[in-house]
Design a protein around this motif. Structure first.
Motif, PDB file in Angstrom:
ATOM      1  N   ALA A  35       0.851  -1.091   0.062  1.00 29.98           N
ATOM      2  CA  ALA A  35       0.091   0.035  -0.021  1.00 29.98           C
ATOM      3  C   ALA A  35       0.906   1.358   0.118  1.00 29.98           C
ATOM      4  N   PRO A  36       0.422   2.385  -0.253  1.00 29.66           N
ATOM      5  CA  PRO A  36       1.110   3.521  -0.319  1.00 29.66           C
ATOM      6  C   PRO A  36       1.903   3.845   1.028  1.00 29.66           C
ATOM      7  N   GLY A  80      -7.388   6.573   7.783  1.00 29.30           N
ATOM      8  CA  GLY A  80      -7.700   5.186   8.511  1.00 29.30           C
ATOM      9  C   GLY A  80      -6.616   4.455   7.784  1.00 29.30           C
ATOM     10  N   PHE A  81      -6.214   3.325   8.762  1.00 28.11           N
ATOM     11  CA  PHE A  81      -5.222   2.615   8.301  1.00 28.11           C
ATOM     12  C   PHE A  81      -5.454   1.252   9.013  1.00 28.11           C
ATOM     13  N   ARG A  82      -4.720   0.000   8.622  1.00 27.72           N
ATOM     14  CA  ARG A  82      -4.655  -1.268   9.388  1.00 27.72           C
ATOM     15  C   ARG A  82      -3.377  -1.694  10.183  1.00 27.72           C
ATOM     16  N   LEU A  83      -3.558  -2.385  11.017  1.00 20.53           N
ATOM     17  CA  LEU A  83      -2.504  -3.115  11.801  1.00 20.53           C
ATOM     18  C   LEU A  83      -2.711  -4.527  11.603  1.00 20.53           C
ATOM     19  N   ALA A  84      -1.687  -5.281  11.276  1.00 24.03           N
ATOM     20  CA  ALA A  84      -1.560  -6.575  10.769  1.00 24.03           C
ATOM     21  C   ALA A  84      -0.529  -7.277  11.381  1.00 24.03           C
ATOM     22  N   ILE A  85      -0.642  -8.560  12.226  1.00 24.56           N
ATOM     23  CA  ILE A  85       0.376  -9.256  12.852  1.00 24.56           C
ATOM     24  C   ILE A  85       0.005 -10.465  12.233  1.00 24.56           C
ATOM     25  N   ASN A  86       1.143 -11.416  11.608  1.00 24.87           N
ATOM     26  CA  ASN A  86       1.025 -12.289  10.978  1.00 24.87           C
ATOM     27  C   ASN A  86       1.882 -13.480  11.981  1.00 24.87           C
ATOM     28  N   CYS A  87       1.149 -14.609  12.220  1.00 25.57           N
ATOM     29  CA  CYS A  87       1.687 -15.521  13.295  1.00 25.57           C
ATOM     30  C   CYS A  87       2.071 -17.017  12.687  1.00 25.57           C
ATOM     31  N   ASN A  88       3.150 -17.391  12.586  1.00 23.71           N
ATOM     32  CA  ASN A  88       3.493 -18.777  12.238  1.00 23.71           C
ATOM     33  C   ASN A  88       2.980 -18.962  10.612  1.00 23.71           C
ATOM     34  N   ALA A  89       3.160 -20.147  10.152  1.00 22.85           N
ATOM     35  CA  ALA A  89       3.103 -20.450   8.878  1.00 22.85           C
ATOM     36  C   ALA A  89       1.869 -20.048   8.215  1.00 22.85           C
ATOM     37  N   ASP A  90       0.625 -20.606   8.665  1.00 21.13           N
ATOM     38  CA  ASP A  90      -0.770 -20.106   8.067  1.00 21.13           C
ATOM     39  C   ASP A  90      -1.127 -18.740   8.303  1.00 21.13           C
ATOM     40  N   LEU A 103      -0.502  -0.316   7.627  1.00 19.06           N
ATOM     41  CA  LEU A 103      -1.050  -0.259   6.104  1.00 19.06           C
ATOM     42  C   LEU A 103      -1.951   0.784   5.843  1.00 19.06           C
ATOM     43  N   GLY A 104      -1.915   1.667   4.707  1.00 15.33           N
ATOM     44  CA  GLY A 104      -2.815   2.810   4.578  1.00 15.33           C
ATOM     45  C   GLY A 104      -2.599   3.474   3.234  1.00 15.33           C
ATOM     46  N   GLY A 105      -3.117   4.591   3.090  1.00 16.82           N
ATOM     47  CA  GLY A 105      -2.919   5.333   2.035  1.00 16.82           C
ATOM     48  C   GLY A 105      -3.639   5.181   0.915  1.00 16.82           C
ATOM     49  N   ARG A 106      -4.645   4.310   0.832  1.00 19.60           N
ATOM     50  CA  ARG A 106      -5.728   3.865   0.157  1.00 19.60           C
ATOM     51  C   ARG A 106      -6.740   3.009   0.829  1.00 19.60           C
ATOM     52  N   LYS A 107      -7.845   2.842   0.060  1.00 20.70           N
ATOM     53  CA  LYS A 107      -9.124   1.839   0.851  1.00 20.70           C
ATOM     54  C   LYS A 107      -8.485   0.418   0.710  1.00 20.70           C
ATOM     55  N   LEU A 108      -8.220  -0.066   1.654  1.00 20.59           N
ATOM     56  CA  LEU A 108      -7.803  -1.605   1.534  1.00 20.59           C
ATOM     57  C   LEU A 108      -8.840  -2.212   1.741  1.00 20.59           C
ATOM     58  N   GLU A 109      -8.495  -3.500   1.095  1.00 19.68           N
ATOM     59  CA  GLU A 109      -9.834  -4.645   0.814  1.00 19.68           C
ATOM     60  C   GLU A 109      -9.903  -5.252   2.158  1.00 19.68           C
ATOM     61  N   ASP A 110     -11.123  -5.712   2.138  1.00 17.79           N
ATOM     62  CA  ASP A 110     -11.512  -6.546   3.455  1.00 17.79           C
ATOM     63  C   ASP A 110     -10.859  -7.569   3.504  1.00 17.79           C
TER      64      ASP A 110
END
Ligand code: 5GP
Ligand code: ZN
Length: 113
Positions: A35-36, A80-90, A103-110
């Motif tokens: 994202a931007p 608006g923006f999104r915070l994401a935490i990825n955990c382990n393989a899946d 992530l932000g600067g554009r409309k984020l997909e759901d």
């Protein structure tokens, strides 16, 4: 953790575009932005995954406070923006040093479809 990419970034052995830094947290632009605005926010202490962090520890609040600062500095706090935490393989975690994506600067997909 000499072999950890993010520890190398903290040490300055790998260059990064720093966005925010304090004694406990570092934030830098993602090398491959989705994202931007795409910032990686990490504790300076090496912690492998979300499962390894003491959720009562001071770092949790410091980490979130840094996210607030980054959102304001990157001027996405109001839009608006999104915070994401990825955990382990899946969860899609590739780098095993605890991090959140801002992530932000554009409309984020759901992400929940
Ligand atoms: P994960 O999939 O583990 O949640 O996300 C790791 C993120 O780190 C990815 O978005 C990837 O682009 C980013 N990344 C990996 N290596 C580097 C690097 O050397 N520098 C920077 N700035 N970002 C990196
Ligand atoms: Zn590390």
């Amino acid at each position: 953790m000499a072999e950890c990419i993010f520890c190398k970034i903290i040490k300055g052995d790998i260059p990064s575009k720093k966005v925010y830094e304090d004694d406990a947290v570092l934030a830098f632009d993602d090398i491959s932005p989705m994202a931007p605005v795409h910032v990686i926010i990490i504790p300076k202490k090496h912690i492998a995954t979300l499962l390894d962090v003491d959720t009562n520890a001071d770092i949790m609040g410091r980490w979130m406070a840094a996210a607030q600062q980054v959102a304001k500095m990157k001027q996405v706090a109001d839009s608006g923006f999104r915070l994401a935490i990825n955990c382990n393989a899946d969860g899609g975690q590739v780098v095993f040093h605890l991090h959140m994506h801002l992530l932000g600067g554009r409309k984020l997909e759901d992400p929940l479809g």
